[in-house]
Design an enzyme around this catalytic site. Structure first.
Site, short mmCIF file in Angstrom:
data_model
loop_
_atom_site.label_atom_id
_atom_site.label_comp_id
_atom_site.label_asym_id
_atom_site.label_seq_id
_atom_site.Cartn_x
_atom_site.Cartn_y
_atom_site.Cartn_z
N ASP A 12 0.88 -1.17 0.00
CA ASP A 12 0.00 0.00 0.00
C ASP A 12 0.91 1.21 0.00
OD1 ASP A 12 -1.78 2.04 0.42
OD2 ASP A 12 -2.44 1.36 2.40
N LYS A 74 2.63 11.13 -3.98
CA LYS A 74 1.56 10.35 -4.63
C LYS A 74 0.57 11.27 -5.33
CE LYS A 74 -1.83 6.72 -3.51
NZ LYS A 74 -2.24 5.78 -2.44
N GLU A 151 -7.29 0.28 -4.49
CA GLU A 151 -7.27 0.17 -3.03
C GLU A 151 -8.59 -0.34 -2.44
OE1 GLU A 151 -5.91 4.08 -2.12
OE2 GLU A 151 -3.87 3.65 -2.81
N ASP A 182 -13.08 4.75 1.31
CA ASP A 182 -11.63 4.75 1.56
C ASP A 182 -11.12 6.19 1.57
OD1 ASP A 182 -8.92 4.41 1.65
OD2 ASP A 182 -8.77 3.14 -0.14
#
Length: 516
Positions: A12, A74, A151, A182
């Protein structure tokens, strides 16, 4: 280091924290602790002198040396260069991400033996350039990236296994329709999934790659800055170190407010000290607009999936930012049910990625498969062309958003003028009917067409969108027997030659730092 066979790990790669997981001898996912003994590693890189540091020490340095620290890379995946330079050097975001991945790989190798293969998770709403950049980051870190998996999908796989509504063969005892909410440190996704037997099917997904816990931190930090300025008549906004300190205090206060009704904040700047209290109610009011954006997205996904709240059997929370009480309260109000917090908010995604690695290994070795996963694309894919009647740009959608993957579509186009020497296919992602607000994916060019080719010669364009979210494009001119497999010349991310150059540079760095 021991000589165990290479282990497939799930990673992750988070905006604020990253996690590595593997399957133990019983097939149970476990989190690998890093060299510092922690389950999570801050996704932060410190560039200092002729070395770099990744993780906890880099995060500590951010308050003192913000100009030397790369955070939230990211969010910038898919861009040509990271927004900050270090010692006069510009780095693509995927290079910074590769430094984080190398740290994760190295630490895991100390516990598990050689690490070569990995499944890396990405937000479901990541577009193709961001997915490609993530794969490139893995390659730069010396990893064979078997797949990039969404994810929420990874979290749902981990949930099904851990909660036991799947049997030993990975088959569900009853049909479940799960909404996965999420909310991580820097990105937000919501997906609706149906689990029926051994089939995990994503019905619809949406999200925002620029919405996450750090935006809640920023709101609170701005509030604290305003209080400080009102109290001491000093504006800290122009001091990067001060702003970094306010952000850290805001993050700590946010965490406190997840457990208590109020938080005390003590901040010193320019010789002045402020001691103030923030209540949970104040924090919720300051950030209500951010929560509302997630609520809007949820309802959009339900509409896209063609279902209502009454069809949802579970609401699953994933991501560290879902610890904020406002999230659970909003979801309970919307759904009429208490959201499920049974999974570790920090570890679930990596666990699901490790389990998906087992699925991929079974497919490659003809082992009995545990589950089958059907994902969807989060953005439409199309060809940007010119409409003959108007001369304006027109987006010819080839694969609509939320199409089950893999998906293949072929459409016919025509050459524009007589005798043109090549055919260029402009590939875009998202956007409206005219191509506005789309993401350019690349230009595919077929060169050296036969001379004298008349205008209007048919060109068949084929899109192949794979289950891993990777796109392939091919073209065929049937009337002249010319077929070409097209390679995308990407408009974003690293070119093949640049990737090779950076790969050589990274090898030099790792060698110099004795990290291999």
């Amino acid at each position: 280091m021991n000589d165990k066979p290479s282990t497939i790990v799930g990673i992750d790669l988070g905006t604020t924290f990253s996690v590595v997981a593997y399957l133990d001898a019983s097939g149970i996912p476990r989190t690998v602790t890093n060299a510092e003994g922690d389950l999570t590693t801050p996704s932060v890189v410190l560039f200092d002198e002729n070395e770099f540091v990744v993780g906890k020490e880099a995060a500590k340095a951010a308050a003192l040396f913000p100009d030397k620290v790369a955070e939230f890379a990211k969010r910038e995946m898919g861009k040509p260069l990271f927004s900050k330079t270090f010692q006069g050097q510009s780095f693509p975001p995927e290079v910074i991400q590769s430094l984080i991945l190398e740290k994760l790989k190295r630490d895991a190798s100390e516990k598990l033996g050689p690490i070569k293969q990995a499944v890396i998770t990405v937000p479901a709403y990541f577009n193709e350039p961001k997915r490609r950049a993530t794969q490139d980051a893995g390659r730069l870190a010396g990893l064979d990236v078997l797949a990039v998996i969404n994810e929420p999908t990874a979290a749902a796989i981990a949930f099904g296994v851990s909660e036991g509504f799947l049997n030993s063969q990975g088959e569900s005892q009853r049909t479940e329709t799960i909404l996965v909410y999420d909310l991580g440190g820097g990105t937000f996704d919501v997906s609706v999934m149906r689990i029926d037997g051994k089939h995990y099917e994503v019905l619809a997904t949406d999200g925002n790659v620029m919405l996450g816990g750090i935006d809640w931190d920023m709101c609170l930090a701005k509030h604290l800055v305003d209080r400080f300025a009102d109290e001491h008549l000093i504006d800290p906004c122009q001091d990067p170190k001060a702003m970094s300190r306010f952000m850290r205090e805001a993050e700590e206060a946010k965490r406190t407010l997840s457990a208590r009704s109020q938080a005390n904040v003590l901040i010193e700047f320019a010789g002045s000290v402020m001691l103030t209290t923030v209540t949970r109610g104040e924090f919720d009011d300051l950030t209500a607009h951010l929560l509302e954006r997630t609520r809007f997205t949820i309802n959009k996904v339900l509409k896209d999936a063609g279902i209502g709240w009454s069809d949802i059997t579970r609401v699953l929370l994933v991501g560290g930012s879902t610890r904020m009480p406002q999230v659970g309260q909003m979801l309970q109000q919307q759904s009429g049910r208490v959201a499920d917090r049974s999974l570790s908010a920090d570890e679930a995604v990596a666990h699901g990625a490790a389990l998906y690695g087992k699925i991929l290994h079974a497919q490659q070795t003809d082992e009995p498969q545990t589950v089958r996963v059907t994902n969807v694309n989060s953005h439409s894919l199309g060809v940007l062309g010119i409409e003959k009647t108007t001369g304006r740009h027109r987006n010819r959608v080839m694969i609509p958003r939320n199409s089950p993957l893999p998906s293949t579509h072929t459409a016919q186009f025509e050459t524009h003028t007589a005798g043109q020497p090549n055919v260029a296919v402009q590939v875009i992602e998202g956007g409206d009917s005219s191509g506005q607000n789309s993401t350019p994916i690349g230009k595919c060019v077929v060169h050296d067409l036969p001379p004298g080719l008349p205008a209007g010669t048919p060109v068949l364009v084929k899109f192949q969108y794979n289950a891993d979210g990777m796109l392939g494009v091919a073209a065929n001119l049937p009337t002249v027997g010319l077929t070409a497999q097209l390679r995308i010349q990407r408009k974003s991310g690293l070119s093949d030659s640049a990737l090779i150059d950076w790969n050589d540079k990274m090898k030099e760095i790792y060698s110099a730092l004795d990290l291999d």
